[in-house]
Scaffold this motif. Structure first.
Motif, mmCIF file in Angstrom:
data_model
loop_
_atom_site.group_PDB
_atom_site.id
_atom_site.type_symbol
_atom_site.label_atom_id
_atom_site.label_comp_id
_atom_site.label_asym_id
_atom_site.label_seq_id
_atom_site.Cartn_x
_atom_site.Cartn_y
_atom_site.Cartn_z
ATOM 1 N N PRO A 1 44.927 -6.293 -21.202
ATOM 2 C CA PRO A 1 45.273 -7.587 -20.212
ATOM 3 C C PRO A 1 44.314 -7.875 -19.104
ATOM 4 N N SER A 2 43.362 -7.098 -19.153
ATOM 5 C CA SER A 2 42.297 -7.171 -17.967
ATOM 6 C C SER A 2 41.972 -8.679 -17.712
ATOM 7 N N PRO A 3 41.729 -9.327 -16.504
ATOM 8 C CA PRO A 3 41.310 -10.676 -16.495
ATOM 9 C C PRO A 3 39.872 -10.557 -16.166
ATOM 10 N N TYR A 4 39.083 -9.704 -16.388
ATOM 11 C CA TYR A 4 37.438 -9.529 -16.107
ATOM 12 C C TYR A 4 36.901 -10.785 -16.663
ATOM 13 N N CYS A 5 36.833 -10.743 -18.127
ATOM 14 C CA CYS A 5 36.053 -11.711 -18.637
ATOM 15 C C CYS A 5 36.508 -13.084 -18.411
ATOM 16 N N PHE A 6 37.771 -13.220 -17.968
ATOM 17 C CA PHE A 6 38.109 -14.659 -17.671
ATOM 18 C C PHE A 6 37.455 -15.137 -16.404
ATOM 19 N N GLY A 7 37.377 -14.037 -15.433
ATOM 20 C CA GLY A 7 36.702 -14.031 -14.139
ATOM 21 C C GLY A 7 35.296 -14.718 -14.315
ATOM 22 N N LEU A 8 34.502 -13.947 -15.447
ATOM 23 C CA LEU A 8 33.229 -14.409 -15.641
ATOM 24 C C LEU A 8 33.218 -15.876 -16.060
ATOM 25 N N ILE A 9 34.329 -16.198 -16.938
ATOM 26 C CA ILE A 9 34.111 -17.690 -17.217
ATOM 27 C C ILE A 9 34.366 -18.728 -16.085
ATOM 28 N N CYS A 10 35.276 -18.247 -15.549
ATOM 29 C CA CYS A 10 35.281 -19.174 -14.036
ATOM 30 C C CYS A 10 34.164 -19.453 -13.201
ATOM 31 N N ARG A 11 33.579 -17.986 -12.966
ATOM 32 C CA ARG A 11 32.290 -18.357 -12.272
ATOM 33 C C ARG A 11 31.167 -18.778 -12.953
ATOM 34 N N ALA A 12 31.035 -18.978 -14.315
ATOM 35 C CA ALA A 12 30.231 -19.528 -15.207
ATOM 36 C C ALA A 12 30.452 -21.163 -14.969
ATOM 37 N N GLU A 13 31.565 -21.481 -15.032
ATOM 38 C CA GLU A 13 32.051 -22.939 -15.228
ATOM 39 C C GLU A 13 32.248 -23.453 -13.786
ATOM 40 N N ARG A 14 32.246 -22.511 -12.762
ATOM 41 C CA ARG A 14 32.616 -22.994 -11.429
ATOM 42 C C ARG A 14 33.946 -23.652 -11.323
ATOM 43 N N VAL A 15 34.938 -23.285 -11.905
ATOM 44 C CA VAL A 15 36.185 -23.793 -11.964
ATOM 45 C C VAL A 15 37.492 -22.431 -11.254
ATOM 46 N N GLU A 16 38.349 -23.027 -10.983
ATOM 47 C CA GLU A 16 39.524 -21.977 -10.672
ATOM 48 C C GLU A 16 40.453 -21.574 -11.844
ATOM 49 N N PRO A 17 41.149 -20.631 -11.763
ATOM 50 C CA PRO A 17 41.905 -20.103 -12.869
ATOM 51 C C PRO A 17 42.743 -21.164 -13.492
ATOM 52 N N ARG A 18 43.542 -21.818 -12.509
ATOM 53 C CA ARG A 18 44.273 -23.193 -13.030
ATOM 54 C C ARG A 18 43.435 -24.192 -14.068
ATOM 55 N N ASP A 19 42.299 -24.215 -14.087
ATOM 56 C CA ASP A 19 41.338 -24.831 -14.844
ATOM 57 C C ASP A 19 40.963 -24.262 -16.087
ATOM 58 N N VAL A 20 41.515 -23.122 -16.473
ATOM 59 C CA VAL A 20 41.182 -22.158 -17.704
ATOM 60 C C VAL A 20 42.538 -22.126 -18.626
ATOM 61 N N VAL A 21 42.566 -22.703 -19.580
ATOM 62 C CA VAL A 21 43.563 -22.473 -20.761
ATOM 63 C C VAL A 21 43.132 -21.488 -21.676
ATOM 64 N N TYR A 22 44.148 -20.460 -21.782
ATOM 65 C CA TYR A 22 43.680 -19.667 -22.936
ATOM 66 C C TYR A 22 44.662 -19.564 -23.973
#
Length: 226
Positions: free
Chosen positions: A148-169
């Motif tokens: 459950p580490s959020p690490y890779c999701f954080g990388l996606i946020c930075r790459a897309e310049r979005v906030e977590p609320r903008d990412v759907v898993y």
């Protein structure tokens, strides 16, 4: 505009097809090396899997044929891991990738042995899929970076310049897929199929939305966008 991230195993393809493909590769190896008929050893692996789960399938089959050794069992595991799998995307996965890929940025985040997972991604045509921006195999960043580490999701946020609320898993395993990212604001969708289809967890482990088929995802994304 949301970013959509998919799990791999039992989300985009049926993981049991990989298991059967690996068993066939090991059966062919045992026939070539030891003369054990491939159909016989394959049948034994499937029976053992259905009876006892994955566990020590290769050890058990080797013992049944009187040729068990730790070295040979490890060789079977190696054959299983490095084989080129005969697997296919599920039809609803193909639909979702095509329907959503022209509209939203798509990513994949998957756990597991990095060589095995990359072989799957290549066999499924996902490693260079025109609609997928990047596939993250979490273990490439260290086992502590697996869900459950959020690490890779954080990388996606930075790459897309979005906030977590903008990412759907979108994932299938409530034991680990959602619990690490929900508190951070990521949006979550559970597809109920595969080995965990019947599993129910406490609310913090469950996704916001549930679907039975990825063709339903288009409507879910529309509702999330409001």
């Amino acid at each position: 505009m949301p970013v959509i991230v998919f799990d791999l195993d039992d989300t985009l393809y049926d993981e049991m097809t990989f298991v059967r493909s690996g068993f066939k590769a090991v059966s062919a190896f045992l026939e070539e090396q030891l003369g054990i008929p491939a159909k016989q050893s394959y049948r034994g692996m499937i029976e053992r899997l259905e009876r006892d789960g994955r566990g020590k399938v290769f050890d058990a089959v080797l013992r049944e044929h009187g040729c068990h050794s730790k070295r040979l069992a490890l060789r079977c595991v190696s054959v299983y891991r490095v084989h080129h799998p005969d697997i296919r995307l599920l039809p609803d996965a193909e639909y979702a990738l095509e329907r959503l890929g022209g509209v939203y940025p798509l990513y994949i985040v998957t756990d597991g042995n990095k060589h095995v997972q990359w072989n799957k991604l290549k066999a499924l045509g996902l490693a260079d899929h025109p609609h997928i921006r990047r596939c993250f195999v979490t273990r490439r960043f260290g086992i502590r970076r697996e869900k459950p580490s959020p690490y890779c999701f954080g990388l996606i946020c930075r790459a897309e310049r979005v906030e977590p609320r903008d990412v759907v898993y979108v994932g299938d395993n409530p034991n680990k897929d959602f619990v690490g990212i929900k508190p951070l604001g990521f949006r979550t969708v559970r597809i109920r199929r595969g080995a965990y289809a019947g599993v129910r967890k406490s609310p913090e482990y469950e996704a916001e939305h549930e679907i039975e088929d990825l063709t339903e995802l288009v409507d879910v994304i529309r509702r999330i966008r409001g």
